[in-house]
Write an enzyme that holds these catalytic residues in place. Sequence first.
Site, mmCIF file in Angstrom:
data_model
loop_
_atom_site.group_PDB
_atom_site.id
_atom_site.type_symbol
_atom_site.label_atom_id
_atom_site.label_comp_id
_atom_site.label_asym_id
_atom_site.label_seq_id
_atom_site.Cartn_x
_atom_site.Cartn_y
_atom_site.Cartn_z
ATOM 1 N N ASN A 48 0.819 -1.064 0.058
ATOM 2 C CA ASN A 48 0.110 -0.209 0.028
ATOM 3 C C ASN A 48 0.767 1.346 0.326
ATOM 4 O OD1 ASN A 48 -2.501 1.955 0.608
ATOM 5 N ND2 ASN A 48 -0.690 2.169 2.412
ATOM 6 N N SER A 80 -3.495 2.280 -9.114
ATOM 7 C CA SER A 80 -4.091 3.235 -9.320
ATOM 8 C C SER A 80 -4.669 2.908 -10.753
ATOM 9 C CB SER A 80 -3.162 4.695 -9.659
ATOM 10 O OG SER A 80 -4.200 5.427 -9.676
ATOM 11 N N TYR A 128 4.171 9.271 -11.967
ATOM 12 C CA TYR A 128 3.425 8.176 -11.098
ATOM 13 C C TYR A 128 1.974 6.927 -12.094
ATOM 14 C CZ TYR A 128 -0.453 7.582 -7.885
ATOM 15 O OH TYR A 128 -1.367 6.692 -7.129
ATOM 16 N N ALA A 182 3.593 6.127 -14.396
ATOM 17 C CA ALA A 182 4.400 4.752 -15.034
ATOM 18 C C ALA A 182 4.621 3.453 -14.276
ATOM 19 C CB ALA A 182 5.718 5.865 -16.113
ATOM 20 N N LYS A 199 2.403 3.067 -11.827
ATOM 21 C CA LYS A 199 1.043 2.454 -11.051
ATOM 22 C C LYS A 199 1.596 1.193 -12.679
ATOM 23 C CE LYS A 199 0.657 4.112 -6.962
ATOM 24 N NZ LYS A 199 0.376 3.049 -6.143
HETATM 25 N N1 LIG Z 1 -5.534 8.362 -2.407
HETATM 26 C C1 LIG Z 1 -5.784 8.666 -3.629
HETATM 27 O O1 LIG Z 1 -6.891 9.280 -4.544
HETATM 28 C C2 LIG Z 1 -5.316 7.056 -4.147
HETATM 29 C C3 LIG Z 1 -5.790 6.655 -6.044
HETATM 30 C C4 LIG Z 1 -5.400 5.738 -6.105
HETATM 31 C C5 LIG Z 1 -4.117 5.287 -5.752
HETATM 32 N N2 LIG Z 1 -3.311 5.321 -4.498
HETATM 33 C C6 LIG Z 1 -2.467 4.809 -3.944
HETATM 34 O O2 LIG Z 1 -2.563 4.207 -2.482
HETATM 35 C C7 LIG Z 1 -2.124 4.255 -1.539
HETATM 36 C C8 LIG Z 1 -2.236 4.296 -0.143
HETATM 37 O O3 LIG Z 1 -2.297 6.234 -0.872
HETATM 38 P P1 LIG Z 1 -2.798 7.091 0.400
HETATM 39 O O4 LIG Z 1 -3.917 7.639 -0.281
HETATM 40 O O5 LIG Z 1 -3.032 6.338 1.420
HETATM 41 O O6 LIG Z 1 -1.687 8.139 0.532
HETATM 42 P P2 LIG Z 1 -0.932 8.156 1.897
HETATM 43 O O7 LIG Z 1 -2.368 9.097 3.404
HETATM 44 O O8 LIG Z 1 -0.188 9.742 1.632
HETATM 45 O O9 LIG Z 1 -0.582 7.770 3.122
HETATM 46 C C9 LIG Z 1 0.459 6.498 2.580
HETATM 47 C C10 LIG Z 1 1.395 5.876 3.809
HETATM 48 O O10 LIG Z 1 2.703 5.173 3.370
HETATM 49 C C11 LIG Z 1 3.623 5.541 4.167
HETATM 50 N N3 LIG Z 1 5.065 6.111 3.349
HETATM 51 C C12 LIG Z 1 5.209 6.914 2.289
HETATM 52 N N4 LIG Z 1 6.494 6.223 1.537
HETATM 53 C C13 LIG Z 1 7.048 5.942 2.515
HETATM 54 C C14 LIG Z 1 8.304 5.448 3.337
HETATM 55 N N5 LIG Z 1 9.381 5.741 2.554
HETATM 56 N N6 LIG Z 1 8.389 4.165 3.676
HETATM 57 C C15 LIG Z 1 7.609 3.421 4.588
HETATM 58 N N7 LIG Z 1 6.430 4.574 4.612
HETATM 59 C C16 LIG Z 1 5.860 4.805 3.520
HETATM 60 C C17 LIG Z 1 3.111 7.105 4.672
HETATM 61 O O11 LIG Z 1 3.607 7.056 5.830
HETATM 62 P P3 LIG Z 1 5.107 7.470 6.673
HETATM 63 O O12 LIG Z 1 4.981 9.244 5.610
HETATM 64 O O13 LIG Z 1 5.175 7.926 7.672
HETATM 65 O O14 LIG Z 1 6.046 6.901 5.542
HETATM 66 C C18 LIG Z 1 1.514 5.934 5.321
HETATM 67 O O15 LIG Z 1 1.764 5.393 6.108
HETATM 68 C C19 LIG Z 1 -0.377 4.322 -2.590
HETATM 69 O O16 LIG Z 1 0.299 2.754 -3.205
HETATM 70 C C20 LIG Z 1 -1.170 5.460 -3.689
HETATM 71 O O17 LIG Z 1 -0.283 5.288 -4.328
HETATM 72 C C21 LIG Z 1 -4.340 6.384 -3.849
#
Ligand SMILES: NC(=O)c1ccc[n+]([C@@H]2O[C@H](COP(=O)([O-])OP(=O)(O)OC[C@H]3O[C@@H](n4cnc5c(N)ncnc54)[C@H](OP(=O)(O)O)[C@@H]3O)[C@@H](O)[C@H]2O)c1
Length: 242
Positions: free
Chosen positions: A85, A137, A150, A152, A154
């Site tokens: 995730n 995504s 991004y 690319a 995904k």
């Molecule tokens: N939000 C959207 O609209 C959306 C849409 C489609 C797909 N997604 C995908 O869904 C997933 C979760 O997204 P989200 O929206 O929940 O993101 P988010 O709110 O920004 O949370 C990201 C999580 O990943 C952790 N993280 C980030 N960089 C890290 C690193 N280098 N090492 C370890 N942990 C790390 C963060 O914790 P720390 O910062 O503390 O490390 C946090 O727990 C992602 O893969 C994203 O691409 C999101």
Amino acid sequence: MKNKIVIVSGGSRGLGKALCIALLESGNTVATFSRSKTDFIKEMELACPDNFYWQQVDATDSAALKKFVNSVYQKYERIDGLVNNAGATLDALLPMTTNDEIDSAIELNLKAVIAITRDVSRVMLREQSGSIINISSILGTRGFKGVSVYGATKSALDGFSRGLARELGTRNIRVNAISPGFLATDMTHGMSDARKNQIIRRTPLGRLGEVSDVTGSVLFLLSDSSRFITGQSLVVDGGLTC
Ligand SMILES: NC(=O)c1ccc[n+]([C@@H]2O[C@H](COP(=O)([O-])OP(=O)(O)OC[C@H]3O[C@@H](n4cnc5c(N)ncnc54)[C@H](OP(=O)(O)O)[C@@H]3O)[C@@H](O)[C@H]2O)c1
């Protein structure tokens, strides 16, 4: 789904946090990591000392990832599920993007996923069972301005999921991807109201997604209810890309 040991990367906030809660509420054990320890992590450590395990790990450090996977295996003696995730967006037009930004996106969204999946798959091969879910995504399959790098990463993740599904299927290890649309999390916090309204207008179900709209699909693909599903990408976007 009950009594499974599941690793969720990036469980400190956003979708990862919602996944940790959904898995714990349905009677499973969660092992997660992130760079920062949020109040949520502190609460879970106190509330579920036996079923919740967190370590501070930067996913871009492959040695630290391996150590984390080994510590989960030592503690719980199996790993039934992995949800990749943790991820970050890169919102920038390509001509304005630096090499460091491109490297960071690929390191976290792709290389880190491949590294931890390799380490976990070695454990799952011993058990001859497991379910791996990569959070991709809709931007991996549809073009949107400002997110080409991004997208690319995904898109590559989708290819990784399909190839690995063929590799591990004979050992009863399933690999699927979930492609959410736009979710209300920190990741989309900075999006303008005009952009949000445009997305809502184009979405048949008429709203942005919530993290709780995605958790059910993840639990389904982790569970035995999906035992004959592998190599697929499930789109959870309210119909935006239909
Ligand atoms: N939000 C959207 O609209 C959306 C849409 C489609 C797909 N997604 C995908 O869904 C997933 C979760 O997204 P989200 O929206 O929940 O993101 P988010 O709110 O920004 O949370 C990201 C999580 O990943 C952790 N993280 C980030 N960089 C890290 C690193 N280098 N090492 C370890 N942990 C790390 C963060 O914790 P720390 O910062 O503390 O490390 C946090 O727990 C992602 O893969 C994203 O691409 C999101």
